[in-house]
Write a protein that holds these residues in place. Structure first.
Motif, PDB file in Angstrom:
ATOM      1  N   GLY A  41       0.794  -1.224   0.000  1.00  0.00           N
ATOM      2  CA  GLY A  41       0.000   0.000   0.000  1.00  0.00           C
ATOM      3  C   GLY A  41       0.824   1.270   0.000  1.00  0.00           C
ATOM      4  O   GLY A  41       0.268   2.365  -0.131  1.00  0.00           O
ATOM      5  N   ILE A  42       2.153   1.154   0.138  1.00  0.00           N
ATOM      6  CA  ILE A  42       3.014   2.334   0.141  1.00  0.00           C
ATOM      7  C   ILE A  42       3.317   2.697  -1.308  1.00  0.00           C
ATOM      8  O   ILE A  42       4.043   1.989  -1.990  1.00  0.00           O
ATOM      9  CB  ILE A  42       4.313   2.065   0.918  1.00  0.00           C
ATOM     10  CG1 ILE A  42       3.998   1.640   2.354  1.00  0.00           C
ATOM     11  CG2 ILE A  42       5.216   3.291   0.893  1.00  0.00           C
ATOM     12  CD1 ILE A  42       5.208   1.172   3.133  1.00  0.00           C
ATOM     13  N   SER A  43       2.737   3.770  -1.795  1.00  0.00           N
ATOM     14  CA  SER A  43       2.880   4.167  -3.204  1.00  0.00           C
ATOM     15  C   SER A  43       2.543   3.003  -4.131  1.00  0.00           C
ATOM     16  O   SER A  43       3.421   2.418  -4.767  1.00  0.00           O
ATOM     17  CB  SER A  43       4.295   4.670  -3.497  1.00  0.00           C
ATOM     18  OG  SER A  43       4.484   5.967  -3.028  1.00  0.00           O
ATOM     19  N   PRO A  44       1.265   2.632  -4.221  1.00  0.00           N
ATOM     20  CA  PRO A  44       0.874   1.534  -5.113  1.00  0.00           C
ATOM     21  C   PRO A  44       1.325   1.797  -6.546  1.00  0.00           C
ATOM     22  O   PRO A  44       1.317   2.932  -7.009  1.00  0.00           O
ATOM     23  CB  PRO A  44      -0.656   1.527  -4.994  1.00  0.00           C
ATOM     24  CG  PRO A  44      -0.948   2.180  -3.693  1.00  0.00           C
ATOM     25  CD  PRO A  44       0.116   3.215  -3.523  1.00  0.00           C
ATOM     26  N   VAL A  45       1.730   0.738  -7.232  1.00  0.00           N
ATOM     27  CA  VAL A  45       2.212   0.870  -8.603  1.00  0.00           C
ATOM     28  C   VAL A  45       1.085   0.560  -9.583  1.00  0.00           C
ATOM     29  O   VAL A  45       0.047   0.006  -9.227  1.00  0.00           O
ATOM     30  CB  VAL A  45       3.406  -0.069  -8.861  1.00  0.00           C
ATOM     31  CG1 VAL A  45       4.513   0.184  -7.860  1.00  0.00           C
ATOM     32  CG2 VAL A  45       2.963  -1.528  -8.812  1.00  0.00           C
ATOM     33  N   VAL A  46       1.310   0.927 -10.832  1.00  0.00           N
ATOM     34  CA  VAL A  46       0.362   0.629 -11.906  1.00  0.00           C
ATOM     35  C   VAL A  46       1.003  -0.439 -12.787  1.00  0.00           C
ATOM     36  O   VAL A  46       1.955  -0.159 -13.521  1.00  0.00           O
ATOM     37  CB  VAL A  46       0.039   1.884 -12.736  1.00  0.00           C
ATOM     38  CG1 VAL A  46      -0.944   1.546 -13.842  1.00  0.00           C
ATOM     39  CG2 VAL A  46      -0.525   2.979 -11.836  1.00  0.00           C
ATOM     40  N   ALA A  47       0.543  -1.673 -12.676  1.00  0.00           N
ATOM     41  CA  ALA A  47       1.177  -2.785 -13.375  1.00  0.00           C
ATOM     42  C   ALA A  47       0.128  -3.731 -13.942  1.00  0.00           C
ATOM     43  O   ALA A  47      -1.039  -3.705 -13.542  1.00  0.00           O
ATOM     44  CB  ALA A  47       2.097  -3.538 -12.420  1.00  0.00           C
ATOM     45  N   LEU A 102       0.485  -1.069   9.159  1.00  0.00           N
ATOM     46  CA  LEU A 102       0.067  -0.758   7.792  1.00  0.00           C
ATOM     47  C   LEU A 102      -1.216  -1.485   7.404  1.00  0.00           C
ATOM     48  O   LEU A 102      -1.665  -1.376   6.260  1.00  0.00           O
ATOM     49  CB  LEU A 102       1.183  -1.124   6.809  1.00  0.00           C
ATOM     50  CG  LEU A 102       2.485  -0.331   6.958  1.00  0.00           C
ATOM     51  CD1 LEU A 102       3.525  -0.821   5.954  1.00  0.00           C
ATOM     52  CD2 LEU A 102       2.242   1.169   6.783  1.00  0.00           C
ATOM     53  N   ALA A 103      -1.797  -2.217   8.369  1.00  0.00           N
ATOM     54  CA  ALA A 103      -3.042  -2.949   8.143  1.00  0.00           C
ATOM     55  C   ALA A 103      -2.927  -3.846   6.916  1.00  0.00           C
ATOM     56  O   ALA A 103      -3.804  -3.888   6.049  1.00  0.00           O
ATOM     57  CB  ALA A 103      -4.218  -1.976   7.979  1.00  0.00           C
ATOM     58  N   ALA A 104      -1.815  -4.585   6.839  1.00  0.00           N
ATOM     59  CA  ALA A 104      -1.539  -5.429   5.683  1.00  0.00           C
ATOM     60  C   ALA A 104      -1.483  -6.891   6.092  1.00  0.00           C
ATOM     61  O   ALA A 104      -1.126  -7.225   7.226  1.00  0.00           O
ATOM     62  CB  ALA A 104      -0.216  -5.030   5.039  1.00  0.00           C
ATOM     63  N   ARG A 105      -1.815  -7.750   5.159  1.00  0.00           N
ATOM     64  CA  ARG A 105      -1.678  -9.183   5.381  1.00  0.00           C
ATOM     65  C   ARG A 105      -0.278  -9.618   4.953  1.00  0.00           C
ATOM     66  O   ARG A 105       0.471  -8.864   4.376  1.00  0.00           O
ATOM     67  CB  ARG A 105      -2.728  -9.946   4.579  1.00  0.00           C
ATOM     68  CG  ARG A 105      -4.165  -9.616   4.971  1.00  0.00           C
ATOM     69  CD  ARG A 105      -5.147 -10.380   4.103  1.00  0.00           C
ATOM     70  NE  ARG A 105      -6.525 -10.070   4.464  1.00  0.00           N
ATOM     71  CZ  ARG A 105      -7.594 -10.582   3.840  1.00  0.00           C
ATOM     72  NH1 ARG A 105      -7.439 -11.405   2.823  1.00  0.00           N
ATOM     73  NH2 ARG A 105      -8.814 -10.243   4.246  1.00  0.00           N
ATOM     74  N   GLY A 106       0.028 -10.881   5.208  1.00  0.00           N
ATOM     75  CA  GLY A 106       1.320 -11.393   4.787  1.00  0.00           C
ATOM     76  C   GLY A 106       2.375 -11.228   5.865  1.00  0.00           C
ATOM     77  O   GLY A 106       2.159 -10.593   6.896  1.00  0.00           O
ATOM     78  N   LYS A 107       3.529 -11.814   5.603  1.00  0.00           N
ATOM     79  CA  LYS A 107       4.648 -11.786   6.531  1.00  0.00           C
ATOM     80  C   LYS A 107       5.819 -11.037   5.896  1.00  0.00           C
ATOM     81  O   LYS A 107       6.114 -11.206   4.714  1.00  0.00           O
ATOM     82  CB  LYS A 107       5.085 -13.212   6.892  1.00  0.00           C
ATOM     83  CG  LYS A 107       3.983 -14.066   7.521  1.00  0.00           C
ATOM     84  CD  LYS A 107       3.578 -13.535   8.892  1.00  0.00           C
ATOM     85  CE  LYS A 107       2.535 -14.441   9.534  1.00  0.00           C
ATOM     86  NZ  LYS A 107       2.109 -13.943  10.864  1.00  0.00           N
ATOM     87  N   THR A 108       6.490 -10.227   6.696  1.00  0.00           N
ATOM     88  CA  THR A 108       7.619  -9.452   6.201  1.00  0.00           C
ATOM     89  C   THR A 108       8.749 -10.374   5.745  1.00  0.00           C
ATOM     90  O   THR A 108       9.092 -11.339   6.433  1.00  0.00           O
ATOM     91  CB  THR A 108       8.154  -8.528   7.305  1.00  0.00           C
ATOM     92  OG1 THR A 108       7.108  -7.665   7.735  1.00  0.00           O
ATOM     93  CG2 THR A 108       9.315  -7.679   6.795  1.00  0.00           C
ATOM     94  N   THR A 109       9.325 -10.089   4.584  1.00  0.00           N
ATOM     95  CA  THR A 109      10.448 -10.867   4.064  1.00  0.00           C
ATOM     96  C   THR A 109      11.737 -10.053   4.158  1.00  0.00           C
ATOM     97  O   THR A 109      11.709  -8.828   4.209  1.00  0.00           O
ATOM     98  CB  THR A 109      10.213 -11.258   2.597  1.00  0.00           C
ATOM     99  OG1 THR A 109      10.145 -10.069   1.797  1.00  0.00           O
ATOM    100  CG2 THR A 109       8.922 -12.053   2.435  1.00  0.00           C
ATOM    101  N   ILE A 110      12.854 -10.760   4.116  1.00  0.00           N
ATOM    102  CA  ILE A 110      14.139 -10.063   4.181  1.00  0.00           C
ATOM    103  C   ILE A 110      14.357  -9.242   2.916  1.00  0.00           C
ATOM    104  O   ILE A 110      14.931  -8.148   2.969  1.00  0.00           O
ATOM    105  CB  ILE A 110      15.293 -11.070   4.408  1.00  0.00           C
ATOM    106  CG1 ILE A 110      16.597 -10.323   4.693  1.00  0.00           C
ATOM    107  CG2 ILE A 110      15.441 -12.019   3.230  1.00  0.00           C
ATOM    108  CD1 ILE A 110      16.564  -9.483   5.952  1.00  0.00           C
ATOM    109  N   GLY A 111      13.883  -9.736   1.781  1.00  0.00           N
ATOM    110  CA  GLY A 111      14.019  -8.970   0.547  1.00  0.00           C
ATOM    111  C   GLY A 111      13.273  -7.655   0.608  1.00  0.00           C
ATOM    112  O   GLY A 111      13.779  -6.618   0.157  1.00  0.00           O
ATOM    113  N   GLY A 112      12.082  -7.680   1.170  1.00  0.00           N
ATOM    114  CA  GLY A 112      11.308  -6.452   1.301  1.00  0.00           C
ATOM    115  C   GLY A 112      11.958  -5.464   2.242  1.00  0.00           C
ATOM    116  O   GLY A 112      11.964  -4.255   1.999  1.00  0.00           O
ATOM    117  N   ALA A 113      12.526  -5.979   3.345  1.00  0.00           N
ATOM    118  CA  ALA A 113      13.192  -5.097   4.307  1.00  0.00           C
ATOM    119  C   ALA A 113      14.404  -4.427   3.689  1.00  0.00           C
ATOM    120  O   ALA A 113      14.647  -3.232   3.877  1.00  0.00           O
ATOM    121  CB  ALA A 113      13.592  -5.899   5.550  1.00  0.00           C
TER     122      ALA A 113
END
Length: 387
Positions: A41-47, A102-113
């Motif tokens: 949700g942080i700056s959603p992209v257009v894809a 951030l009211a988001a689902r899913g689990k944080t990954t090392i790549g995302g961090a």
């Protein structure tokens, strides 16, 4: 932003990532790159499609004696923290888990961090995420596989692309493998809590503490609004200083620090277990979860941090000795961004706003554009993430 369930490709190897990116480029398609999806949700992209790294989640190599960990980019952060903790080690940059706030689902990954260059309270002592990335493998927007850095701490060959990729938010390349430097965890820790200080006085305390030889590894201020909220539930504004290390050292440093800060009033000390719990909540900004107001993340000079909420009309939590400000505010985006710039920093709306990142100044925008063109000339990866 797309519906993940409807159009996601989830490769299981770097070769499959390369094939997906190359095919997208050839077909003129644009891809949203995600790991656990907690920061979508942080700056959603257009894809026109989603490339998820969730199945690239293996630990490739862990050598505790060498302080080196190599993993696939989709490895879950919580699992890696448990893995290194079992060896008495830690991820030094203390990456936050922001899914709840951030009211988001899913689990944080090392790549995302790493892609977001996210660092927790220990940033003030250990450095940022990018400072602990020894190397990585990835796929450019051209569909080319490449590697940068290595698996040894003293590898200094070539350009330091690790620092370029960290903080690029998946707009330059899709990381498939990451090698990190880990460090021994402190044998114990304590947190000194000071109560009832206003923002300015708390800023003075944190600045003074950081200038001592006490080796403070966490400095945060929660005004009364934030301190009263669950899970902390404190009655007064709370200013916290963390000390980590061997028991005798922590005790001696705490005593010396309390003597140096005696003018700020009486302090209470948290034991190791309660200290860890406290900083986990600060790291993850749990006190702001569930509040409907837009959530801003501001980076400013620490000595100026206390001024942010007054200038931008919001309720704040101050980390990094005042250098990182999380703020809830209904103020117009232009007002918040102007306040950050006036203090020598920058601001982004991470929840409840259309765009997280303010436009770059022309010289920086031109430089950023040239880097993007070198890695992703067709604009395949996370288009529009930076506006």
């Amino acid at each position: 932003m797309l519906d993940v369930a409807a159009s996601t490709e989830s490769p299981k190897s770097a070769e499959q990532v390369q094939a997906i990116v190359a095919a997208a480029g050839a077909a003129g398609r644009r891809l949203e790159i995600i790991g656990g999806g907690t920061k979508r949700g942080i700056s959603p992209v257009v894809a026109s499609g989603v490339l998820s790294l969730a199945k690239l989640d293996k630990v490739i190599d862990y050598a505790p004696e060498e302080l080196v960990l190599t993993v696939q980019a989709g490895a879950r952060l919580a699992e890696l923290e448990k893995l290194v903790a079992a060896e008495g080690q830690m991820l030094p940059f203390e990456p936050p888990h922001l899914g709840k706030v951030l009211a988001a689902r899913g689990k944080t990954t090392i790549g995302g961090a790493v892609a977001a260059n996210l660092s927790g309270p220990r940033r003030i002592r250990a450095g940022a995420a990018r400072d602990h990335v020894l190397g990585f493998a990835g796929v450019t927007g051209r569909g080319e596989v490449f590697k940068a850095g290595g698996k040894v701490v003293k590898n200094v060959t070539g350009y330091d692309l690790s620092k370029l990729i960290a903080g690029s938010w998946g707009t330059l390349a899709v990381m498939t493998e990451i090698t990190l430097k880990v460090l021994p965890a402190g044998r114990t820790e304590t947190t000194l809590l000071f109560f009832g200080l206003d923002e300015r006085r708390a800023g003075e305390l944190m600045t003074l503490a950081m200038g001592t030889s006490a080796e403070v590894s966490g400095a945060a201020h929660l005004p009364a609004f934030a301190a009263r909220r669950p899970p902390l539930k404190a009655d007064l504004a709370t200013t916290a200083l963390r000390l980590e290390g061997f028991p005798g050292s922590v005790t001696a440093r705490a005593e010396a620090l309390l003597l140096r800060l005696r003018g700020f009033g009486r302090a209470e000390a948290l034991d190791a277990a309660h200290s860890r719990d406290f900083w986990r909540h600060v790291r993850d900004v749990d006190v702001f979860a569930g509040d409907p107001r837009p959530l801003w993340r501001l980076s400013v000079p620490p000595a100026a941090g206390w001024q942010v909420a007054r200038q931008a009309s919001g309720d704040a939590l101050y980390d990094w000795a005042g250098g990182l400000v999380w703020m809830l505010s209904d103020a117009p985006a232009a007002q918040v961004q102007a306040a950050a710039r006036a203090l020598g920093g920058h601001a982004g709306c991470w929840r409840g706003g259309e765009r997280a990142f303010a436009p770059l100044d022309p010289p920086l925008a031109a430089l950023s554009g040239r880097v993007k063109a070198a890695f992703d000339p067709l604009g395949v990866l996370n288009p529009g993430k930076f506006g």
